[in-house]
Design a protein around this motif. Structure first.
Motif, PDB file in Angstrom:
ATOM      1  N   LYS A 106       4.697  45.822  35.615  1.00  0.00           N
ATOM      2  CA  LYS A 106       5.747  45.613  34.625  1.00  0.00           C
ATOM      3  C   LYS A 106       5.992  46.880  33.826  1.00  0.00           C
ATOM      4  CE  LYS A 106       4.892  40.771  34.316  1.00  0.00           C
ATOM      5  NZ  LYS A 106       5.110  39.573  33.608  1.00  0.00           N
ATOM      6  N   ARG A 107       4.959  47.712  33.709  1.00  0.00           N
ATOM      7  CA  ARG A 107       5.060  48.963  32.965  1.00  0.00           C
ATOM      8  C   ARG A 107       4.352  50.069  33.736  1.00  0.00           C
ATOM      9  NH1 ARG A 107       2.885  45.581  29.789  1.00  0.00           N
ATOM     10  NH2 ARG A 107       4.231  44.324  28.516  1.00  0.00           N
TER      11      ARG A 107
ATOM     12  N   CYS B  20      10.059  57.146  38.726  1.00  0.00           N
ATOM     13  CA  CYS B  20      11.398  56.561  38.530  1.00  0.00           C
ATOM     14  C   CYS B  20      11.757  55.666  39.712  1.00  0.00           C
ATOM     15  CB  CYS B  20      12.447  57.659  38.377  1.00  0.00           C
ATOM     16  SG  CYS B  20      12.498  58.441  36.766  1.00  0.00           S
ATOM     17  N   GLN B  21      11.531  56.169  40.904  1.00  0.00           N
ATOM     18  CA  GLN B  21      11.841  55.376  42.099  1.00  0.00           C
ATOM     19  C   GLN B  21      10.997  54.103  42.130  1.00  0.00           C
ATOM     20  OE1 GLN B  21      11.157  58.092  45.322  1.00  0.00           O
ATOM     21  NE2 GLN B  21      12.947  59.328  44.830  1.00  0.00           N
TER      22      GLN B  21
ATOM     23  N   ALA C 179      10.425  48.230  41.412  1.00  0.00           N
ATOM     24  CA  ALA C 179       9.603  47.158  40.843  1.00  0.00           C
ATOM     25  C   ALA C 179      10.257  46.514  39.623  1.00  0.00           C
ATOM     26  CB  ALA C 179       8.235  47.718  40.454  1.00  0.00           C
ATOM     27  N   LYS C 180      11.407  47.075  39.185  1.00  0.00           N
ATOM     28  CA  LYS C 180      12.062  46.612  37.962  1.00  0.00           C
ATOM     29  C   LYS C 180      11.084  46.666  36.781  1.00  0.00           C
ATOM     30  CE  LYS C 180      15.437  43.680  40.335  1.00  0.00           C
ATOM     31  NZ  LYS C 180      15.614  44.539  41.413  1.00  0.00           N
ATOM     32  N   ALA C 181      10.365  47.777  36.713  1.00  0.00           N
ATOM     33  CA  ALA C 181       9.346  47.968  35.682  1.00  0.00           C
ATOM     34  C   ALA C 181       9.851  48.905  34.593  1.00  0.00           C
ATOM     35  CB  ALA C 181       8.081  48.560  36.314  1.00  0.00           C
TER      36      ALA C 181
ATOM     37  N   CYS D  74      17.373  56.060  36.353  1.00  0.00           N
ATOM     38  CA  CYS D  74      16.264  55.214  35.924  1.00  0.00           C
ATOM     39  C   CYS D  74      16.569  54.761  34.503  1.00  0.00           C
ATOM     40  CB  CYS D  74      14.967  56.031  35.985  1.00  0.00           C
ATOM     41  SG  CYS D  74      13.506  55.031  35.794  1.00  0.00           S
ATOM     42  N   LYS D  75      16.889  53.491  34.354  1.00  0.00           N
ATOM     43  CA  LYS D  75      17.314  52.962  33.064  1.00  0.00           C
ATOM     44  C   LYS D  75      16.114  52.640  32.171  1.00  0.00           C
ATOM     45  CE  LYS D  75      21.485  51.037  35.001  1.00  0.00           C
ATOM     46  NZ  LYS D  75      22.248  49.853  35.309  1.00  0.00           N
ATOM     47  N   GLY D  76      16.294  52.823  30.890  1.00  0.00           N
ATOM     48  CA  GLY D  76      15.279  52.408  29.927  1.00  0.00           C
ATOM     49  C   GLY D  76      14.036  53.277  29.880  1.00  0.00           C
TER      50      GLY D  76
END
Length: 91
Positions: free
Chosen positions: A15-16, A35-36, A41-43, A86-88
């Motif tokens: 998650k992180r 980033c990839q 993983a939508k982390a 890479c968002k966020g």
């Protein structure tokens, strides 16, 4: 690589992701890879740059040169995050 010469697929279940950065080319490449991995993983992706405070100074000491360098490194990392879409990214 596997025996057939292709790359093994790696799945990340996180998650992180925390990536230490120091401004050199290796840490920037590691961050691009992270980033990839974070996208797949939508982390959340976090970058950290550590400043060592000499033992003869208090922890609150303003080490302006080191702080400025750290800010430059983290700004570069945020720019790389934008290039990699890479968002966020939190630096």
């Amino acid at each position: 690589m596997n025996r057939g010469g292709g790359y093994l697929e790696m799945r990340l279940n996180a998650k992180r992701i925390l990536v230490p950065v120091n401004g050199d080319a290796v840490s920037e490449r590691s961050f691009r890879w992270a980033c990839q991995a974070a996208r797949e993983a939508k982390a959340e992706l976090h970058a950290v740059h550590v400043i060592e405070v000499p033992l003869d100074l208090p922890l609150e000491a303003e080490i302006t040169e080191d702080i400025n360098r750290g800010e430059e490194i983290l700004a570069r990392i945020e720019a790389i995050g934008a290039q990699e879409k890479c968002k966020g990214v939190q630096a």
